[in-house]
Design a protein around this motif. Structure first.
Motif, PDB file in Angstrom:
ATOM      1  N   GLY A 122     -29.357 -73.157   9.727  1.00  0.00           N
ATOM      2  CA  GLY A 122     -28.723 -72.963   8.430  1.00  0.00           C
ATOM      3  C   GLY A 122     -27.753 -74.040   8.005  1.00  0.00           C
ATOM      4  N   ALA A 123     -27.621 -75.116   8.770  1.00  0.00           N
ATOM      5  CA  ALA A 123     -26.690 -76.182   8.398  1.00  0.00           C
ATOM      6  C   ALA A 123     -27.192 -76.907   7.151  1.00  0.00           C
ATOM      7  CB  ALA A 123     -26.526 -77.164   9.550  1.00  0.00           C
ATOM      8  N   ASP A 124     -26.293 -77.124   6.207  1.00  0.00           N
ATOM      9  CA  ASP A 124     -26.609 -77.803   4.952  1.00  0.00           C
ATOM     10  C   ASP A 124     -26.064 -79.226   5.012  1.00  0.00           C
ATOM     11  OD1 ASP A 124     -26.883 -78.760   2.390  1.00  0.00           O
ATOM     12  OD2 ASP A 124     -25.794 -77.124   1.416  1.00  0.00           O
ATOM     13  N   PRO A 125     -26.925 -80.243   4.984  1.00  0.00           N
ATOM     14  CA  PRO A 125     -26.438 -81.629   5.070  1.00  0.00           C
ATOM     15  C   PRO A 125     -25.499 -82.024   3.939  1.00  0.00           C
ATOM     16  CG  PRO A 125     -28.800 -81.523   5.467  1.00  0.00           C
ATOM     17  CD  PRO A 125     -28.394 -80.171   4.968  1.00  0.00           C
ATOM     18  N   ASP A 126     -25.506 -81.264   2.836  1.00  0.00           N
ATOM     19  CA  ASP A 126     -24.678 -81.600   1.675  1.00  0.00           C
ATOM     20  C   ASP A 126     -23.395 -80.774   1.596  1.00  0.00           C
ATOM     21  OD1 ASP A 126     -26.522 -83.526   0.700  1.00  0.00           O
ATOM     22  OD2 ASP A 126     -27.765 -81.906  -0.111  1.00  0.00           O
ATOM     23  N   ASP A 127     -23.055 -80.055   2.658  1.00  0.00           N
ATOM     24  CA  ASP A 127     -21.854 -79.212   2.659  1.00  0.00           C
ATOM     25  C   ASP A 127     -20.650 -80.036   3.122  1.00  0.00           C
ATOM     26  OD1 ASP A 127     -19.848 -77.367   2.970  1.00  0.00           O
ATOM     27  OD2 ASP A 127     -21.006 -75.982   4.221  1.00  0.00           O
ATOM     28  N   PRO A 128     -19.733 -80.398   2.224  1.00  0.00           N
ATOM     29  CA  PRO A 128     -18.608 -81.252   2.615  1.00  0.00           C
ATOM     30  C   PRO A 128     -17.535 -80.526   3.422  1.00  0.00           C
ATOM     31  CG  PRO A 128     -18.392 -80.621   0.320  1.00  0.00           C
ATOM     32  CD  PRO A 128     -19.722 -80.087   0.780  1.00  0.00           C
ATOM     33  N   GLU A 129     -17.637 -79.207   3.528  1.00  0.00           N
ATOM     34  CA  GLU A 129     -16.641 -78.455   4.289  1.00  0.00           C
ATOM     35  C   GLU A 129     -17.166 -78.013   5.651  1.00  0.00           C
ATOM     36  OE1 GLU A 129     -15.497 -75.309   1.617  1.00  0.00           O
ATOM     37  OE2 GLU A 129     -13.934 -76.573   0.711  1.00  0.00           O
ATOM     38  N   LEU A 130     -18.327 -78.528   6.018  1.00  0.00           N
ATOM     39  CA  LEU A 130     -18.934 -78.159   7.299  1.00  0.00           C
ATOM     40  C   LEU A 130     -18.562 -79.182   8.369  1.00  0.00           C
ATOM     41  CD1 LEU A 130     -20.902 -76.144   8.705  1.00  0.00           C
ATOM     42  CD2 LEU A 130     -22.722 -77.800   8.233  1.00  0.00           C
ATOM     43  N   GLY A 131     -18.013 -78.686   9.467  1.00  0.00           N
ATOM     44  CA  GLY A 131     -17.770 -79.520  10.636  1.00  0.00           C
ATOM     45  C   GLY A 131     -18.837 -79.235  11.677  1.00  0.00           C
ATOM     46  N   VAL A 132     -19.449 -80.282  12.212  1.00  0.00           N
ATOM     47  CA  VAL A 132     -20.583 -80.114  13.128  1.00  0.00           C
ATOM     48  C   VAL A 132     -20.235 -80.663  14.499  1.00  0.00           C
ATOM     49  CG1 VAL A 132     -22.973 -80.783  13.598  1.00  0.00           C
ATOM     50  CG2 VAL A 132     -22.284 -80.121  11.282  1.00  0.00           C
ATOM     51  N   LEU A 133     -20.505 -79.847  15.507  1.00  0.00           N
ATOM     52  CA  LEU A 133     -20.375 -80.257  16.898  1.00  0.00           C
ATOM     53  C   LEU A 133     -21.777 -80.467  17.455  1.00  0.00           C
ATOM     54  CD1 LEU A 133     -18.139 -77.927  16.168  1.00  0.00           C
ATOM     55  CD2 LEU A 133     -17.601 -78.076  18.586  1.00  0.00           C
ATOM     56  N   ARG A 189     -13.935 -76.217   7.082  1.00  0.00           N
ATOM     57  CA  ARG A 189     -13.674 -74.782   6.918  1.00  0.00           C
ATOM     58  C   ARG A 189     -14.789 -73.941   7.529  1.00  0.00           C
ATOM     59  NH1 ARG A 189     -12.000 -73.570   0.830  1.00  0.00           N
ATOM     60  NH2 ARG A 189     -11.489 -71.580   1.834  1.00  0.00           N
ATOM     61  N   ARG A 190     -15.921 -74.544   7.761  1.00  0.00           N
ATOM     62  CA  ARG A 190     -17.053 -73.887   8.411  1.00  0.00           C
ATOM     63  C   ARG A 190     -17.537 -74.791   9.536  1.00  0.00           C
ATOM     64  NH1 ARG A 190     -17.276 -73.015   3.106  1.00  0.00           N
ATOM     65  NH2 ARG A 190     -18.371 -74.973   2.672  1.00  0.00           N
ATOM     66  N   PHE A 191     -18.240 -74.176  10.510  1.00  0.00           N
ATOM     67  CA  PHE A 191     -18.637 -74.945  11.690  1.00  0.00           C
ATOM     68  C   PHE A 191     -20.083 -74.640  12.078  1.00  0.00           C
ATOM     69  CE2 PHE A 191     -14.093 -74.502  11.748  1.00  0.00           C
ATOM     70  CZ  PHE A 191     -13.669 -75.794  12.010  1.00  0.00           C
ATOM     71  N   ALA A 192     -20.716 -75.656  12.618  1.00  0.00           N
ATOM     72  CA  ALA A 192     -22.072 -75.516  13.151  1.00  0.00           C
ATOM     73  C   ALA A 192     -22.139 -76.280  14.465  1.00  0.00           C
ATOM     74  CB  ALA A 192     -23.109 -76.053  12.167  1.00  0.00           C
ATOM     75  N   VAL A 193     -22.978 -75.789  15.360  1.00  0.00           N
ATOM     76  CA  VAL A 193     -23.115 -76.405  16.682  1.00  0.00           C
ATOM     77  C   VAL A 193     -24.559 -76.832  16.879  1.00  0.00           C
ATOM     78  CG1 VAL A 193     -22.826 -76.125  19.163  1.00  0.00           C
ATOM     79  CG2 VAL A 193     -21.272 -74.939  17.579  1.00  0.00           C
TER      80      VAL A 193
END
Length: 251
Positions: A122-133, A189-193
């Motif tokens: 569900g990670a959106d490459p265009d989400d500027p508030e997403l932090g990815v580990l 503000r949101r996170f994905a791993v």
């Protein structure tokens, strides 16, 4: 001339999901090349062990084999354990010639497999508030950790994310809580791993538990192993190894 069997060797794990996933990966490899004798082996904790599989290869009448390590980098298992197991088998079978293929990483097919898993989560490459580990096992061998960090940097360049950082389950920094705090400080503000693991197991579970404890409903990508691109990479490593000079028979 008989084609040398492909012996794919993975870490091994006490978690049965790990071996099941590796078997699924090898099922995809067999589907891509049905005429090839493909065998699965493990270094520890799962069966059959690499030495046992090489014994069986020789018992079946083969004089050559190609070992492809299902490992993501040149850490201890690749540099020490695999060559040692092959050398032991050749002591038992002096007429067996063995080639050892390269580990799977780095390779763009791995990057793409991990990327697909992250998008599937569900990670959106265009989400500027997403932090990815991008989470890996971690190693005392710095180049193995740097490989994961390099993939994270490439992802960052392709997206609008707040940031993309490598994180590790053990033996290397940053750990998951530190990585989340660093991304939060940059505005995430949101996170994905993302998963730099081939198969599920204790270390991926540790990553998931820590991410869930330190962030609100993070997106968690699955491991890469049975991705079609990974199966193609296994065959590519096999093909390259068959072009190289094998480790000589001892007699």
């Amino acid at each position: 001339m008989t084609t040398a069997p492909l012996v794919a060797v993975a870490h091994g794990s006490r978690d049965p999901r790990s071996a099941e996933t590796i078997h699924r990966l090898l099922g995809v490899v067999r589907a891509l090349r049905p005429e090839l004798d493909v065998r699965v082996a493990f270094l520890d904790l799962s069966e059959p062990l690499l030495g046992e599989v090489l014994d069986a290869v020789r018992a079946d009448g083969h004089r050559e084999a190609v070992v492809v390590p299902l490992l993501l980098g040149h850490a201890f298992h690749a540099r020490v354990d695999v060559p040692a197991a092959v050398a032991d088998a050749q002591q038992r079978h002096p007429d067996l010639r063995v080639r050892i293929g390269d580990v799977l990483g780095p390779d763009p097919r791995l990057d793409a497999a991990a990327w697909r898993r992250l998008l599937d989560a569900g990670a959106d490459p265009d989400d500027p508030e997403l932090g990815v580990l991008l989470a890996g096992a971690g190693s005392s061998h710095a180049p193995a950790n740097r490989l994961v960090a390099d993939v994270a940097a490439r992802w960052q360049a392709l997206t609008s994310w707040t940031g993309t950082v490598a994180t590790f389950a053990a033996a290397a920094a940053p750990d998951v809580p530190a990585a989340i705090e660093a991304l939060r400080a940059r505005g995430a503000r949101r996170f994905a791993v993302g998963s730099w693991f081939l198969a599920p197991g204790l270390l991926p579970d540790r990553i998931t538990d820590l991410a869930t404890a330190h962030s609100d409903r993070p997106l968690i990508a699955g491991p890469m192993a049975d991705d079609l691109g990974v199966a193609d990479l296994v065959l590519h490593r096999y093909d390259l190894a068959t072009l190289e000079v094998p480790l000589p028979a001892l007699a």
